[in-house]
Design an enzyme around this catalytic site. Structure first.
Site, PDB file in Angstrom:
ATOM      1  CG  HIS A  72      37.933  44.055  48.992  1.00  0.00           C
ATOM      2  ND1 HIS A  72      37.258  44.263  47.819  1.00  0.00           N
ATOM      3  CD2 HIS A  72      38.895  45.004  49.046  1.00  0.00           C
ATOM      4  CE1 HIS A  72      37.768  45.318  47.184  1.00  0.00           C
ATOM      5  NE2 HIS A  72      38.772  45.772  47.905  1.00  0.00           N
ATOM      6  CE1 TYR A 201      31.116  39.822  43.499  1.00  0.00           C
ATOM      7  CE2 TYR A 201      30.729  38.475  41.554  1.00  0.00           C
ATOM      8  CZ  TYR A 201      31.521  38.822  42.631  1.00  0.00           C
ATOM      9  OH  TYR A 201      32.716  38.153  42.838  1.00  0.00           O
ATOM     10  N   PRO A 293      33.367  32.374  36.426  1.00  0.00           N
ATOM     11  CG  PRO A 293      34.236  34.090  35.107  1.00  0.00           C
ATOM     12  CD  PRO A 293      33.571  32.765  35.026  1.00  0.00           C
ATOM     13  CE  LYS A 297      34.427  30.723  46.171  1.00  0.00           C
ATOM     14  NZ  LYS A 297      35.371  31.395  47.049  1.00  0.00           N
ATOM     15  CE1 TYR A 385      34.115  37.433  47.280  1.00  0.00           C
ATOM     16  CE2 TYR A 385      32.523  36.649  45.666  1.00  0.00           C
ATOM     17  CZ  TYR A 385      33.584  37.467  46.012  1.00  0.00           C
ATOM     18  OH  TYR A 385      34.127  38.323  45.060  1.00  0.00           O
TER      19      TYR A 385
HETATM   20  P1  FAS Z   1      46.149  27.795  33.824  1.00  0.00           P
HETATM   21  O1  FAS Z   1      45.258  27.634  32.629  1.00  0.00           O
HETATM   22  O2  FAS Z   1      46.294  29.146  34.451  1.00  0.00           O
HETATM   23  O3  FAS Z   1      47.635  27.328  33.454  1.00  0.00           O
HETATM   24  C1  FAS Z   1      47.822  26.187  32.645  1.00  0.00           C
HETATM   25  C2  FAS Z   1      49.204  26.304  32.018  1.00  0.00           C
HETATM   26  O4  FAS Z   1      49.410  25.111  31.248  1.00  0.00           O
HETATM   27  C3  FAS Z   1      49.310  27.487  31.061  1.00  0.00           C
HETATM   28  O5  FAS Z   1      50.433  28.277  31.381  1.00  0.00           O
HETATM   29  C4  FAS Z   1      49.446  26.830  29.683  1.00  0.00           C
HETATM   30  O6  FAS Z   1      50.322  27.556  28.826  1.00  0.00           O
HETATM   31  C5  FAS Z   1      50.009  25.467  30.032  1.00  0.00           C
HETATM   32  N1  FAS Z   1      49.684  24.477  28.991  1.00  0.00           N
HETATM   33  C6  FAS Z   1      48.509  24.304  28.344  1.00  0.00           C
HETATM   34  N2  FAS Z   1      48.636  23.351  27.398  1.00  0.00           N
HETATM   35  C7  FAS Z   1      49.933  22.908  27.456  1.00  0.00           C
HETATM   36  C8  FAS Z   1      50.685  21.957  26.742  1.00  0.00           C
HETATM   37  N3  FAS Z   1      50.136  21.283  25.739  1.00  0.00           N
HETATM   38  N4  FAS Z   1      51.980  21.772  27.081  1.00  0.00           N
HETATM   39  C9  FAS Z   1      52.554  22.482  28.095  1.00  0.00           C
HETATM   40  N5  FAS Z   1      51.887  23.418  28.818  1.00  0.00           N
HETATM   41  C10 FAS Z   1      50.600  23.623  28.482  1.00  0.00           C
HETATM   42  N6  FAS Z   1      39.276  32.482  38.021  1.00  0.00           N
HETATM   43  C11 FAS Z   1      38.840  33.278  39.015  1.00  0.00           C
HETATM   44  O7  FAS Z   1      38.887  32.865  40.185  1.00  0.00           O
HETATM   45  N7  FAS Z   1      38.354  34.542  38.735  1.00  0.00           N
HETATM   46  C12 FAS Z   1      38.330  35.042  37.456  1.00  0.00           C
HETATM   47  O8  FAS Z   1      37.907  36.161  37.218  1.00  0.00           O
HETATM   48  C13 FAS Z   1      38.784  34.255  36.384  1.00  0.00           C
HETATM   49  N8  FAS Z   1      38.784  34.733  35.095  1.00  0.00           N
HETATM   50  C14 FAS Z   1      39.238  33.915  34.089  1.00  0.00           C
HETATM   51  C15 FAS Z   1      39.252  34.352  32.741  1.00  0.00           C
HETATM   52  C16 FAS Z   1      39.701  33.509  31.722  1.00  0.00           C
HETATM   53  C17 FAS Z   1      39.704  33.997  30.280  1.00  0.00           C
HETATM   54  C18 FAS Z   1      40.129  32.200  32.018  1.00  0.00           C
HETATM   55  C19 FAS Z   1      40.574  31.251  30.899  1.00  0.00           C
HETATM   56  C20 FAS Z   1      40.116  31.755  33.341  1.00  0.00           C
HETATM   57  C21 FAS Z   1      39.680  32.607  34.383  1.00  0.00           C
HETATM   58  N9  FAS Z   1      39.679  32.198  35.711  1.00  0.00           N
HETATM   59  C22 FAS Z   1      39.253  32.967  36.726  1.00  0.00           C
HETATM   60  C23 FAS Z   1      40.129  30.909  36.060  1.00  0.00           C
HETATM   61  C24 FAS Z   1      41.631  30.951  36.110  1.00  0.00           C
HETATM   62  O9  FAS Z   1      42.047  31.940  37.006  1.00  0.00           O
HETATM   63  C25 FAS Z   1      42.081  29.573  36.483  1.00  0.00           C
HETATM   64  O10 FAS Z   1      41.333  29.037  37.543  1.00  0.00           O
HETATM   65  C26 FAS Z   1      43.537  29.523  36.829  1.00  0.00           C
HETATM   66  O11 FAS Z   1      44.265  30.075  35.771  1.00  0.00           O
HETATM   67  C27 FAS Z   1      43.892  28.058  37.080  1.00  0.00           C
HETATM   68  O12 FAS Z   1      45.261  27.949  37.098  1.00  0.00           O
HETATM   69  P2  FAS Z   1      45.967  26.657  36.459  1.00  0.00           P
HETATM   70  O13 FAS Z   1      45.268  25.439  36.932  1.00  0.00           O
HETATM   71  O14 FAS Z   1      47.403  26.849  36.717  1.00  0.00           O
HETATM   72  O15 FAS Z   1      45.641  26.728  34.875  1.00  0.00           O
HETATM   73  C1  PHB Z   2      38.221  39.914  38.831  1.00  0.00           C
HETATM   74  O1  PHB Z   2      38.597  40.913  39.470  1.00  0.00           O
HETATM   75  O2  PHB Z   2      38.780  39.558  37.766  1.00  0.00           O
HETATM   76  C2  PHB Z   2      37.055  39.098  39.338  1.00  0.00           C
HETATM   77  C3  PHB Z   2      36.580  39.333  40.620  1.00  0.00           C
HETATM   78  C4  PHB Z   2      35.511  38.576  41.091  1.00  0.00           C
HETATM   79  C5  PHB Z   2      34.922  37.623  40.269  1.00  0.00           C
HETATM   80  C6  PHB Z   2      35.413  37.398  38.981  1.00  0.00           C
HETATM   81  C7  PHB Z   2      36.481  38.144  38.515  1.00  0.00           C
HETATM   82  O3  PHB Z   2      33.866  36.892  40.723  1.00  0.00           O
END
Ligand code: FAS
Ligand code: PHB
Length: 390
Positions: A72, A201, A293, A297, A385
């Site tokens: 994109h 957005y 989000p 980032k 971005y």
């Molecule tokens: P993660 O949280 O992905 O992974 C952590 C891992 O540790 C998990 O698999 C978990 O099971 C494990 N863990 C936790 N506790 C533990 C324990 N006690 N023992 C062993 N393992 C354990 N980012 C964006 O850029 N755009 C988005 O749109 C976006 N939407 C999101 C929506 C939601 C609901 C959430 C929660 C996050 C969102 N994020 C988004 C952010 C997300 O993408 C994170 O930045 C990304 O998952 C980070 O990856 P990790 O650091 O690996 O953490």
């Molecule tokens: C998504 O596609 O999940 C998404 C894209 C851009 C954002 C947040 C979430 O800023």
């Protein structure tokens, strides 16, 4: 068991770090309390910066991402019934983002790890880091009623916001900074074509909305909602109606509706822990920081943390230098705080705040007006971005 690096967490942070280390011959093990299926069932990010794309290639897990990901070159900001395109590619001298779901990226990394014989232990209970202040850290966990111990040189806390790593740090050794926003995002996934070829957005008096996608046949939509909203109160029909109300007419009329197969509400917060290193324990990704989000980032900050830590560990195992691991926290936090700022700024600019004053509303409108009439302002948004340099 003994390995060089014990990784807690099999999300993007843990899997990416584990694969880069394995490719460099630095043996490691990944422990996660969840099952693989549970991890793959989580719907999260969708926008990859070039830094993440490069790291996936370096990990040898980028083939499907390149085949299926959507490059994109711009995004649109919609307000006052109109779209304003931000030309990311033109304003950044040719940088772009890649649309590719975090779920797919996680799957690719899991497959790569399995193919390369990496050890991952899922459904590991009570994973606990020990003695990381000294030179002989270890991690314990329970599986099938047996307590296991993994001795290691370093522990990478890739266990997300709720994991044990950050919580294992003595209270006086860590500072945290937090801002909780007074709303959440209600998100849906549906196998319908996206409303626009790029992300939209939208800032509307009824609230924020985001039109995103996972492919040309799968759309990801979000609407801002009150924190006490209940997902069971949101039928698909109600969601589609509310989404269309928040979009400019030409988009609202073009939305293809259909049954959602994922619907969830996520709270929004900004959070940073300092430092990100405690002796032989490093905090990586969401274990160390959380962003709303709005700036896409979160996942991409996990990538830059992994980059800095991997470089430091390579130096250590290469020529014994600790310079890289000693610099990890400061290097990672420098980029983290700039992304935290950008995500906060995008959130303040694009959402409607329940308690906002008339003055604050006018400032928001002035911000949008300035942004869409100044190339300097648009360039600042664009370079953040697409992702600031590592
Ligand atoms: P993660 O949280 O992905 O992974 C952590 C891992 O540790 C998990 O698999 C978990 O099971 C494990 N863990 C936790 N506790 C533990 C324990 N006690 N023992 C062993 N393992 C354990 N980012 C964006 O850029 N755009 C988005 O749109 C976006 N939407 C999101 C929506 C939601 C609901 C959430 C929660 C996050 C969102 N994020 C988004 C952010 C997300 O993408 C994170 O930045 C990304 O998952 C980070 O990856 P990790 O650091 O690996 O953490
Ligand atoms: C998504 O596609 O999940 C998404 C894209 C851009 C954002 C947040 C979430 O800023």
């Amino acid at each position: 068991m003994r390995v060089k690096v014990a990784i807690i967490g099999s999300g993007p942070s843990g899997l990416l770090l584990g694969q880069l280390l394995a490719n460099a011959g630095i043996e490691n093990v990944i422990l996660d309390r969840a099952s693989k299926d549970h991890i793959l069932g989580r719907v999260r990010a969708g926008v990859l910066e070039e830094g993440m794309v490069h790291l996936m290639d370096e990990a040898g897990a980028g083939a499907r991402m390149h085949a299926e990901g959507l490059p994109h070159d711009g995004i649109s900001l919609a307000f006052d019934g109109r779209d304003h395109r931000i030309d990311l590619y033109g304003l950044t001298g040719g940088k772009r983002v890649l649309i590719y779901g975090q779920t797919e990226l996680t799957h690719d990394l899991m497959n790569r790890r399995e193919a390369s014989g990496g050890i991952s232990v899922y459904e590991a209970e009570n994973v606990t880091p020990h003695h990381f202040a000294g030179k002989s850290p270890y991690v314990t966990y329970e599986k099938d009623g047996i307590t296991h111990r993994i001795d290691c040189d370093f522990i990478a806390g890739c266990d997300g916001f709720h994991g044990p790593s950050r919580k294992s740090v003595p209270e006086g050794a860590i500072r945290t900074f937090e801002k909780v926003y007074p709303f959440g995002w209600l998100g849906v996934l549906a196998d319908v074509p996206p409303v626009n070829h790029e992300l939209v957005y939208a800032n509307h008096p009824r609230g924020f909305a985001l039109c995103s996608m996972r492919s040309n046949t799968r759309s990801r939509y979000y609407i801002q909602c009150p924190l006490d909203e209940k997902i069971e109160d949101w039928s698909d029909e109600r969601f589609w109606d509310e989404l269309r109300r928040r979009l400019p007419e030409h988009h609202a009329e073009a939305v293809t509706t259909g049954p959602s197969f994922e619907k969830s509400i996520a709270p929004l917060r900004s959070f940073v822990a300092e430092p990100l290193r405690f002796g032989r324990l490093f905090l990586v990704g969401d274990a160390g920081h959380i962003v709303p989000p709005t700036g896409a980032k979160g996942l991409n900050l996990a990538a830059s943390d992994v980059h800095y830590l991997f470089e430091g560990l390579m130096e250590y195992y290469g020529d014994g230098s600790t310079a890289g691991i000693d610099a990890y926290s400061a290097r990672a936090l420098s980029r983290v705080w700039k992304a935290v700022r950008f995500s906060w700024w995008m959130t303040m600019m694009m959402h409607r705040f329940p308690e906002t004053s008339d003055f604050d509303q006018k400032i928001q409108e002035a911000e949008l007006d300035y942004l869409t009439h100044s190339s300097a302002a648009a360039t600042a948004l664009a370079e953040n971005y697409v992702g600031l340099a590592y």
